[in-house]
Write an enzyme that holds these catalytic residues in place. Structure first.
Site, short mmCIF file in Angstrom:
data_model
loop_
_atom_site.label_atom_id
_atom_site.label_comp_id
_atom_site.label_asym_id
_atom_site.label_seq_id
_atom_site.Cartn_x
_atom_site.Cartn_y
_atom_site.Cartn_z
CE LYS A 22 -1.81 1.72 3.99
NZ LYS A 22 -1.49 3.14 4.10
CG ASN A 23 2.61 2.61 3.48
OD1 ASN A 23 1.41 2.88 3.33
ND2 ASN A 23 3.16 2.45 4.66
NE ARG A 92 -0.13 11.95 6.60
CZ ARG A 92 0.28 13.17 6.85
NH1 ARG A 92 -0.55 14.05 7.38
NH2 ARG A 92 1.51 13.54 6.59
CB CYS A 116 -5.02 6.05 10.50
SG CYS A 116 -5.65 4.56 9.70
NE ARG A 121 -0.39 10.40 9.71
CZ ARG A 121 -0.71 9.32 9.02
NH1 ARG A 121 -1.90 8.78 9.17
NH2 ARG A 121 0.14 8.76 8.19
N PRO A 122 1.22 16.77 10.84
CG PRO A 122 3.00 17.96 11.79
CD PRO A 122 2.13 16.75 12.00
CB ILE A 123 1.83 18.26 5.28
CG1 ILE A 123 0.86 19.44 5.13
CG2 ILE A 123 1.09 16.95 5.34
CD1 ILE A 123 0.19 19.47 3.76
CG ASP A 124 5.84 20.83 9.74
OD1 ASP A 124 5.52 19.65 9.52
OD2 ASP A 124 6.55 21.17 10.69
CG ASP A 307 2.78 1.49 9.48
OD1 ASP A 307 2.36 2.42 10.18
OD2 ASP A 307 2.94 1.59 8.25
CB VAL A 329 6.78 7.21 14.28
CG1 VAL A 329 6.51 7.93 12.96
CG2 VAL A 329 8.12 6.49 14.24
C1 UD1 Z 1 4.18 6.83 6.11
C2 UD1 Z 1 3.36 5.58 5.93
C3 UD1 Z 1 2.81 5.13 7.27
C4 UD1 Z 1 3.94 4.96 8.28
C5 UD1 Z 1 4.81 6.21 8.34
C6 UD1 Z 1 6.04 6.06 9.20
C7 UD1 Z 1 2.51 5.87 3.69
C8 UD1 Z 1 1.36 6.08 2.80
N1 UD1 Z 1 2.28 5.87 5.01
O1 UD1 Z 1 3.30 7.83 6.63
O2 UD1 Z 1 2.15 3.88 7.09
O3 UD1 Z 1 3.38 4.72 9.56
O4 UD1 Z 1 5.24 6.58 7.02
O5 UD1 Z 1 6.80 4.99 8.75
O6 UD1 Z 1 3.63 5.67 3.24
N2 UD1 Z 1 5.85 14.81 10.27
C9 UD1 Z 1 5.96 16.16 10.51
N3 UD1 Z 1 5.92 17.02 9.44
C10 UD1 Z 1 5.77 16.57 8.15
C11 UD1 Z 1 5.68 15.18 7.94
C12 UD1 Z 1 5.72 14.32 9.01
O7 UD1 Z 1 6.07 16.59 11.66
O8 UD1 Z 1 5.73 17.40 7.23
C13 UD1 Z 1 5.88 13.87 11.42
C14 UD1 Z 1 4.56 13.09 11.55
O9 UD1 Z 1 3.60 13.80 12.26
C15 UD1 Z 1 5.02 11.83 12.26
C16 UD1 Z 1 6.42 11.61 11.71
O10 UD1 Z 1 6.83 12.85 11.16
O11 UD1 Z 1 5.10 12.06 13.65
C17 UD1 Z 1 6.50 10.54 10.66
O12 UD1 Z 1 5.64 10.84 9.60
P1 UD1 Z 1 5.95 10.38 8.10
O13 UD1 Z 1 7.20 9.62 8.05
O14 UD1 Z 1 5.77 11.58 7.23
O15 UD1 Z 1 4.74 9.37 7.85
P2 UD1 Z 1 3.75 9.37 6.62
O16 UD1 Z 1 4.48 9.65 5.36
O17 UD1 Z 1 2.54 10.16 6.95
#
Ligand code: UD1
Length: 420
Positions: A22-23, A92, A116, A121-124, A307, A329
């Site tokens: 999926k990822n 997401r 989920c 889960r910010p996207i900063d 995960d 995480v």
């Molecule tokens: C991806 C996976 C998810 C997995 C996660 C960590 C996909 C579709 N999903 O999620 O299954 O659990 O990796 O292995 O691939 N964060 C920030 N700012 C950002 C981005 C992330 O602070 O801009 C933080 C998140 O809140 C979290 C951490 O970084 O605490 C990890 O997030 P990230 O690695 O980005 O996970 P996803 O890509 O959302």
């Protein structure tokens, strides 16, 4: 409401074939929007997140067909820059459309994204990188709008956390940017390498994916490609956890054993016998109760994956003592601890950790999945219970598992789909 009725207490035995990840498939489907020619993807399980991605692609004007584990994607004749609201709200991973649409439509409008509820889960980090490459970002009500009237340009960018999604977004942004981009502190997950492999087969120039330093030389255009996505290491971890919890043995086919090393290390510590039979096959066996773990911790790849944390927790419910498992995480990874308790096991959540008091028997009961992996963990826990359980909240499971019940009943589990 649909639920899984599971009669626990049976050891598992048999073999399963692990489907595509999926990822991997979610970012790769989004990355297809960067291409000027058709794309065909193989090894795709029938997941609700895959259908949400198809809805997004059709919503922005692409042709998209899914049949027998294969997706055919055809470039839009008129590309729309707005991700459909309902699809964005369901997943997401709709953030993966930011960079591709920014390139191809010079603008992207992204409504609030769902998924989920594992934490804030910010996207900063995604946005910081895109802005550094020339994007202008603003929000209007619930809509995130990015524009790049002059296109994107290459840059040097250090990720302050190895975010998987941000690494993928910035790789997608860099492949068609003017000049060269180097990302440091990048995430190293195998799904990032798979995305790079797909983009390179479309004509991109990416080196270093799978390491913390990724460099990308922008190209003028990307063609299409045919690509087979890598096996889902978290589905494999789910089967391993189910065997660890319920006992018995299983052969996992079509896996990448090297992607599962962090997972195997932890389950071996619990007393599992795990052997590599050939390049793509693993055998796993659990005799007796799992060994308790004083402290298990998750981390970015190649550490034990976040995960798989709820899955490991499920396996420890019948361990020979107390365990603690902490996820660094996501802050809300162990919402399933309440569900474990509803099944009669002894577990509680303490901040980012789950504390588990292993018991030889627990009865089973009714519990509701609150997120994807937590839901799968409840299924594993129910397989290990003495009696009958009902696990609801299947919409979460459907996001990341196609036919989990068939996979497990193929291993001899007494599990079936019911409705009330
Ligand atoms: C991806 C996976 C998810 C997995 C996660 C960590 C996909 C579709 N999903 O999620 O299954 O659990 O990796 O292995 O691939 N964060 C920030 N700012 C950002 C981005 C992330 O602070 O801009 C933080 C998140 O809140 C979290 C951490 O970084 O605490 C990890 O997030 P990230 O690695 O980005 O996970 P996803 O890509 O959302």
């Amino acid at each position: 409401m649909e639920y899984l009725r599971i009669r626990g207490g049976r050891a598992l035995q048999g073999s399963v074939t692990i489907p595509g990840a999926k990822n991997s498939l979610l970012p790769i489907m989004a990355a297809s929007v960067l291409c000027e020619k058709p794309v065909t993807l193989y090894n795709l399980p029938d997941l609700s997140d895959l259908h949400t991605s198809l809805d997004i692609l059709r919503g922005i004007g692409w042709g998209a067909e899914y049949i027998d584990g294969r997706v055919d994607l055809f470039p839009a004749s008129r590309l729309r820059a707005r991700v459909p609201k309902r699809a964005a709200g369901a997943m997401r991973s709709s953030v993966f459309y930011l960079a591709p649409l920014l390139h191809r439509a010079k603008r992207v409008e992204l409504p609030a994204t769902g998924g989920c509820r594992l934490g804030a889960r910010p996207i900063d980090i995604h946005l910081e990188g895109l802005v550094k490459m020339g994007a202008i970002a603003r929000t209007e009500n619930d809509l995130l709008i990015l524009e790049a009237p002059g296109g994107l340009h290459g840059t040097r960018f250090a990720l302050r956390y190895p975010s998987v999604g941000a690494t993928e977004t910035l790789m997608m942004a860099a492949v068609l940017a003017k000049g060269r981009t180097c990302l440091s502190g990048a995430a190293c997950e195998p799904e990032i390498e798979d995305l790079a492999r797909f983009l390179n087969s479309c004509g991109a120039r990416i080196t270093g994916a799978g390491s913390p330093r990724i460099c990308i030389t922008g190209v003028e255009r990307l063609e299409g490609a045919r690509h087979t996505v890598i096996p889902d290491r978290i589905v494999a971890a789910t089967i391993i956890a189910a065997v660890a919890a319920a006992g018995g043995s299983a052969v996992l086919r079509e896996v990448c054993p090297e992607h599962l090393e962090g997972v195997c290390t932890v389950f071996r510590r619990m007393g599992m016998k795990i052997a590599r039979l050939d390049l793509t096959t693993l055998s796993v066996r659990m005799d007796g109760r799992p060994r308790a773990q004083a402290k298990l911790e998750t981390g970015p790849y190649p550490a034990f994956p976040t995960d798989a944390a709820p899955l490991a927790a499920a396996a420890l419910l019948k361990a020979d003592g107390r365990s603690l498992i902490c996820d660094h995480v996501f802050e809300n990874r162990f919402a399933c601890a309440g569900g474990f308790a509803q099944l009669g096991a002894r577990a509680s959540r303490q901040g980012r950790c789950a504390r588990i008091w292993g018991v030889p028997h627990y009865p089973g009961g009714q519990a509701l999945a609150q997120d994807l992996r937590g839901g799968a963990a409840l299924v594993c826990a129910a397989l290990a219970a003495d009696g009958e359980s009902r696990i609801g909240g299947l919409c979460y499971l459907r996001r990341g598992y196609a036919g989990l019940e068939e996979m497990l009943s193929g291993l001899g589990a007494d599990i079936c789909l019911r409705e009330e």
